[in-house]
Design a protein around this motif. Sequence first.
Motif, PDB file in Angstrom:
ATOM      1  N   SER A  17       6.261  -0.819   8.679  1.00 50.25           N
ATOM      2  CA  SER A  17       5.304  -1.615   8.337  1.00 50.25           C
ATOM      3  C   SER A  17       3.914  -1.475   8.861  1.00 50.25           C
ATOM      4  O   SER A  17       3.114  -1.336   8.095  1.00 50.25           O
ATOM      5  N   ILE A  73      10.667  -4.944   6.035  1.00 44.99           N
ATOM      6  CA  ILE A  73       9.375  -4.329   5.690  1.00 44.99           C
ATOM      7  C   ILE A  73       8.435  -5.171   4.570  1.00 44.99           C
ATOM      8  O   ILE A  73       7.302  -5.290   4.762  1.00 44.99           O
ATOM      9  N   PHE A 114       4.754  -6.144   5.579  1.00 48.12           N
ATOM     10  CA  PHE A 114       3.989  -5.089   4.917  1.00 48.12           C
ATOM     11  C   PHE A 114       2.647  -5.698   4.191  1.00 48.12           C
ATOM     12  O   PHE A 114       1.434  -5.239   4.679  1.00 48.12           O
TER      13      PHE A 114
END
Length: 247
Positions: A67, A123, A127
């Motif tokens: 990420s 993620i 992210f």
Amino acid sequence: MKKYSSSIIVIIMFFAFWEGLARYINAMYILPSPSKIIEKIWILRESLFKVHLPATLLVTFLGLLISIVLGVALAVAMSLSENIEKALYPIVVVTQTVPITALAPIFVLWFGYSIWSRILVTILMTFFPITVNVYDGFRSTKREMEELLITYGASKKQIFLKLKLPSALPYFFSALKISVPLSVIGAAISEWLGSQSGLGYFSKRMMTQLDGAGVFAPIVILSFAAIIFVIIINVLENKIIKWRNEV
């Protein structure tokens, strides 16, 4: 120490109230007391700390690392190109509108019970805050400072490294403080929905046995792990961004 004395008092009062309420209810499968949770952690320490905690930390670190790489790269690209920003920023926002609990079973369907299904969930949880915060950090650069460097003959690379990057660093660390707990939560959720190891999986297994203390034990470990990670980030931030304390 005096700075955190009030917080420590509140925490002690909270756990004392919890202990008293749990003893009053006297239903371990509904509300186990903190003392029983600590006792359960001690009894199951071999399984929790040698098997399930490393599995969760691996997913957390890999998901967070990916990420960071993707989020920072995308933030840099959007800050350098308005066309890229217009094309990708809405997509980044849309990724947060899809419920993670709905996607996790799909990832399990695609990747099975492998580590990648859990990493993808982590993620998706981390992210967005990294990308948006770092991008906002680049945008926080004062226009007059940038114009001043241009008049001195600075190149775009020099402006980025000497002005935009330092401006974005505090935002980057703020993003990490948000993303680290989210990465732990994401790893636990993915393990809960589809895994054969990890603290989330362990908590789910204890729930099927109506073991309240066993359900809470991984949650306590995950909470302390997140706190330790945030403290480490704070230490790194204070060492790297020394100029902010001098202003």
